[in-house]
Design a protein around this motif. Structure first.
Motif, PDB file in Angstrom:
ATOM      1  N   MET A   1      32.807  37.798  -9.838  1.00 55.84           N
ATOM      2  CA  MET A   1      31.916  38.309 -10.704  1.00 55.84           C
ATOM      3  C   MET A   1      32.002  37.534 -12.129  1.00 55.84           C
ATOM      4  O   MET A   1      33.193  37.792 -12.736  1.00 55.84           O
ATOM      5  CB  MET A   1      31.356  39.721 -10.874  1.00 55.84           C
ATOM      6  CG  MET A   1      30.406  39.923 -11.549  1.00 55.84           C
ATOM      7  SD  MET A   1      30.171  41.729 -11.853  1.00 55.84           S
ATOM      8  CE  MET A   1      28.741  42.079 -12.728  1.00 55.84           C
ATOM      9  N   VAL A   2      31.274  37.027 -12.690  1.00 51.10           N
ATOM     10  CA  VAL A   2      31.244  36.381 -14.097  1.00 51.10           C
ATOM     11  C   VAL A   2      31.004  37.462 -15.229  1.00 51.10           C
ATOM     12  O   VAL A   2      29.787  37.795 -15.329  1.00 51.10           O
ATOM     13  CB  VAL A   2      30.254  35.203 -14.385  1.00 51.10           C
ATOM     14  CG1 VAL A   2      30.479  34.536 -15.725  1.00 51.10           C
ATOM     15  CG2 VAL A   2      30.561  34.192 -13.283  1.00 51.10           C
ATOM     16  N   PRO A   3      32.051  37.656 -15.982  1.00 53.23           N
ATOM     17  CA  PRO A   3      31.835  38.845 -17.069  1.00 53.23           C
ATOM     18  C   PRO A   3      30.723  38.245 -17.903  1.00 53.23           C
ATOM     19  O   PRO A   3      30.425  36.811 -18.247  1.00 53.23           O
ATOM     20  CB  PRO A   3      33.096  38.802 -17.715  1.00 53.23           C
ATOM     21  CG  PRO A   3      33.756  37.640 -17.535  1.00 53.23           C
ATOM     22  CD  PRO A   3      33.015  37.055 -16.351  1.00 53.23           C
ATOM     23  N   LEU A  22      41.408  35.677 -18.816  1.00 49.46           N
ATOM     24  CA  LEU A  22      40.731  35.537 -17.500  1.00 49.46           C
ATOM     25  C   LEU A  22      39.021  35.590 -17.497  1.00 49.46           C
ATOM     26  O   LEU A  22      38.687  34.970 -16.872  1.00 49.46           O
ATOM     27  CB  LEU A  22      41.097  36.950 -16.634  1.00 49.46           C
ATOM     28  CG  LEU A  22      42.629  37.023 -16.469  1.00 49.46           C
ATOM     29  CD1 LEU A  22      43.024  38.590 -16.017  1.00 49.46           C
ATOM     30  CD2 LEU A  22      42.871  36.002 -15.117  1.00 49.46           C
ATOM     31  N   GLN A  23      38.510  36.148 -18.546  1.00 44.10           N
ATOM     32  CA  GLN A  23      37.219  36.359 -18.640  1.00 44.10           C
ATOM     33  C   GLN A  23      36.713  34.926 -19.116  1.00 44.10           C
ATOM     34  O   GLN A  23      35.657  34.715 -18.486  1.00 44.10           O
ATOM     35  CB  GLN A  23      36.883  37.487 -19.669  1.00 44.10           C
ATOM     36  CG  GLN A  23      37.162  38.847 -19.141  1.00 44.10           C
ATOM     37  CD  GLN A  23      36.611  39.895 -20.293  1.00 44.10           C
ATOM     38  OE1 GLN A  23      36.695  39.786 -21.475  1.00 44.10           O
ATOM     39  NE2 GLN A  23      36.477  41.143 -19.565  1.00 44.10           N
ATOM     40  N   LEU A  24      37.469  34.237 -19.893  1.00 40.18           N
ATOM     41  CA  LEU A  24      36.904  33.135 -20.554  1.00 40.18           C
ATOM     42  C   LEU A  24      36.989  31.880 -19.428  1.00 40.18           C
ATOM     43  O   LEU A  24      36.186  31.210 -19.236  1.00 40.18           O
ATOM     44  CB  LEU A  24      37.369  32.696 -21.667  1.00 40.18           C
ATOM     45  CG  LEU A  24      37.353  33.393 -23.192  1.00 40.18           C
ATOM     46  CD1 LEU A  24      37.927  32.908 -24.416  1.00 40.18           C
ATOM     47  CD2 LEU A  24      35.666  33.135 -23.447  1.00 40.18           C
ATOM     48  N   ASP A  25      37.915  32.125 -18.858  1.00 41.04           N
ATOM     49  CA  ASP A  25      38.273  30.972 -17.821  1.00 41.04           C
ATOM     50  C   ASP A  25      37.107  31.184 -16.517  1.00 41.04           C
ATOM     51  O   ASP A  25      36.665  30.229 -16.340  1.00 41.04           O
ATOM     52  CB  ASP A  25      39.715  31.507 -16.791  1.00 41.04           C
ATOM     53  CG  ASP A  25      40.634  30.352 -17.245  1.00 41.04           C
ATOM     54  OD1 ASP A  25      40.365  29.399 -17.570  1.00 41.04           O
ATOM     55  OD2 ASP A  25      41.874  30.737 -17.139  1.00 41.04           O
ATOM     56  N   THR A  29      34.247  28.208 -16.079  1.00 39.85           N
ATOM     57  CA  THR A  29      34.026  27.664 -14.566  1.00 39.85           C
ATOM     58  C   THR A  29      32.509  27.705 -14.321  1.00 39.85           C
ATOM     59  O   THR A  29      31.972  26.737 -13.652  1.00 39.85           O
ATOM     60  CB  THR A  29      34.751  28.671 -13.823  1.00 39.85           C
ATOM     61  OG1 THR A  29      36.069  28.338 -13.953  1.00 39.85           O
ATOM     62  CG2 THR A  29      34.751  27.874 -12.447  1.00 39.85           C
ATOM     63  N   GLN A  30      31.744  28.979 -14.605  1.00 42.85           N
ATOM     64  CA  GLN A  30      30.469  29.094 -14.272  1.00 42.85           C
ATOM     65  C   GLN A  30      29.671  28.346 -14.969  1.00 42.85           C
ATOM     66  O   GLN A  30      28.427  27.739 -14.567  1.00 42.85           O
ATOM     67  CB  GLN A  30      30.282  30.605 -14.606  1.00 42.85           C
ATOM     68  CG  GLN A  30      28.741  30.973 -14.326  1.00 42.85           C
ATOM     69  CD  GLN A  30      28.362  31.108 -12.769  1.00 42.85           C
ATOM     70  OE1 GLN A  30      29.159  31.255 -12.120  1.00 42.85           O
ATOM     71  NE2 GLN A  30      26.955  31.082 -12.624  1.00 42.85           N
TER      72      GLN A  30
END
Length: 510
Positions: A1-3, A22-25, A29-30
């Protein structure tokens, strides 16, 4: 799930580097390939850009800094969400992270980062996006004297013997600044930008110099790599930005030496082989653009090269460069796309070279206008190179039409009767009318460097002499004999037809 953006901003506020990474990665990607967003999403992206810009001033671990810069690069593609990235602070931050020193010196610790090069590339990519997408950022960059810092960084890289890793994005930024800001073109030119970029081109292509203005070539060398070719293309694009007015100037001795040195490098670029046909054509295209911008008097170095067994030779002169330009012109003709942009530069270059270099004109005339032997077709119906250029003389684009006609006219020594002989009066009328030469008088010269043509006569073939009396000058071919339109008319009918024709001529004249 994308934050969502708000979760990322909260993690940034808490300073949790692992979570932010992790969240920015995941976010990167999204949205790496997304370019269109709703108004609400654009506002969220602005807030995210502001938060990330503040965050990168912290003591971040290199992987975290890298993912932050990648986020800024992705955000910088959206013109409607650029607000936080076009401030002085943001531009200076990206410039410094990209290795461009303005007022703050980089610390020794920054220089020793293991993956600092990756971060510098990401920062430079983001900066290029911001400059390209925002006029305000362009104005700010000019005020902040970003060009000066960038030039200094390039000079250090040129003088260094180390491999110029990451130089492509510095060169891309230099091109963007000079393409988008006229005052920066002038600034770079005045700060000896031609000399700097010529040295950068030498370094990029690892050239070896011979005597005078001659680059030593190795026909057995492998093709130029894709990376080196791309850097060379960026250099050539920037060179054109700062030299495109030079062909109108008469250089002094020092500048003439500089431009001859550059012309010798450009000759080398034309004769290279690249890792990919499209890349080679692009490199040659930008090389032609720069050659077209240099003073004609400095292009003599294109011919003053030693002959070898593999050289194209004409009248004892090395024609490798001219032959390559001819093949390049044919390739652009074959493509048939964007002729004004793609074809006219090489047509102009060949035309002006023919005006000032007798050997070039003789060689190209032999290739384009060989002696006439077949008169069954109109010139524009011929499949030869002459026929293809004659067809362009009636092209819908005025510039394309003029450039094609001008080249053929110069190959005919600007002699009206010879020009009509090779193209037909109907095709030639446009250029002759624009020059005021429909009456057949010789051209008086319309260029900065008046041509000096020899007075030798045209060598007609035996076939041409036999057919000359039957060639229709308008169409340029031998027409079938037409029946006499007056045959079978009485004298009274002939008089009526004559009066009708006189009346038509009177209406035309009025």
């Amino acid at each position: 799930m994308v934050p969502d953006v708000e979760q990322i901003i909260q993690s940034i506020t808490r300073g949790d580097q692992d979570t932010v990474q992790l969240q920015l990665d995941s976010y990167n990607t999204q949205y790496a390939e997304c370019f269109f967003f709703s108004v609400e999403e654009q506002e969220r992206r602005k807030r995210l850009a502001t938060a990330v810009l503040c965050y990168i001033h912290s003591q971040l671990q290199p992987p975290v800094l890298r993912v932050c810069l990648r986020t800024l690069r992705i955000l910088s593609r959206d013109r409607r969400a650029l607000g936080p990235l076009v401030t002085n602070s943001a531009l200076l931050t990206l410039a410094n992270l990209g290795g461009i020193t303005l007022w703050e010196e980089k610390t020794e610790e920054e220089e020793k980062e293991e993956d600092g090069e990756v971060c510098r590339k990401e920062a430079m990519k983001a900066l290029c996006n911001v400059i390209y997408n925002s006029q305000r950022a362009q104005e700010r960059a000019s005020t902040l004297r970003l060009l000066s810092g960038l030039s200094e960084k390039l000079k250090v890289g040129i003088e260094s013997r180390a491999s110029p890793s990451g130089q492509f994005y510095e060169l891309r930024l230099l091109f963007l600044l000079t393409a988008l800001r006229p005052e920066l073109r002038l600034q770079l030119q005045q700060e000896r930008g031609v000399s700097m970029l010529t040295k950068a081109l030498e370094q990029c292509l690892a050239v070896r110099w011979g005597e005078g203005y001659e680059v030593l070539s190795d026909r057995t060398a492998p093709p130029v790599s894709k990376e080196a070719s791309q850097r060379a293309i960026e250099i050539l694009k920037t060179l054109f930005n700062i030299t495109y007015t030079l062909h109108r100037q008469e250089p002094d001795e020092e500048d003439a030496a500089l431009y001859r040195h550059l012309a010798a490098m450009l000759r080398h670029c034309l004769l290279l082989s690249c890792d990919g046909e499209d890349l080679l054509e692009e490199l040659q295209g930008h090389t032609v653009n720069v050659l077209s911008s240099l003073p004609l008097t400095c292009l003599d170095v294109l011919l003053s090269v030693h002959l070898d067994q593999a050289s194209q030779e004409w009248e004892g002169v090395n024609m490798d460069c001219v032959h390559t330009l001819l093949l390049f012109m044919v390739k652009r003709l074959d493509r048939g796309q964007k002729l004004k942009e793609k074809l006219t530069p090489v047509l102009n270059l060949l035309t002006e070279s023919c005006r000032v270099h007798r050997e070039t004109r003789h060689y190209l005339r032999q290739q384009i206008l060989p002696p006439l032997r077949d008169f069954a077709l109109r010139p524009e119906q011929d499949t030869t190179l002459r026929g293809r250029l004659v067809r362009l003389m009636t092209h819908v684009d005025t510039d394309v039409k003029h450039c094609a006609a001008e080249l053929l006219f110069v190959l005919c020594k600007e002699n009206v009767s010879r020009f009509v002989k090779y193209t037909g009066y109907g095709n030639a009328a446009g250029l002759l009318a624009s020059r005021g030469l429909l009456g057949g008088r010789r051209n008086s010269g319309h260029t900065q460097y008046p041509p000096r043509y020899s007075s030798d006569s045209d060598s007609d073939t035996e076939e041409y002499r036999e057919a000359k009396g039957r060639i229709n000058l308008v169409t340029g071919r031998v027409e079938e004999e037409q029946p006499d339109p007056m045959e079978g008319m009485t004298e009274e009918e002939k008089e009526q037809e004559a009066r009708r024709l006189i009346s038509m001529f009177n209406r035309l004249s009025r």
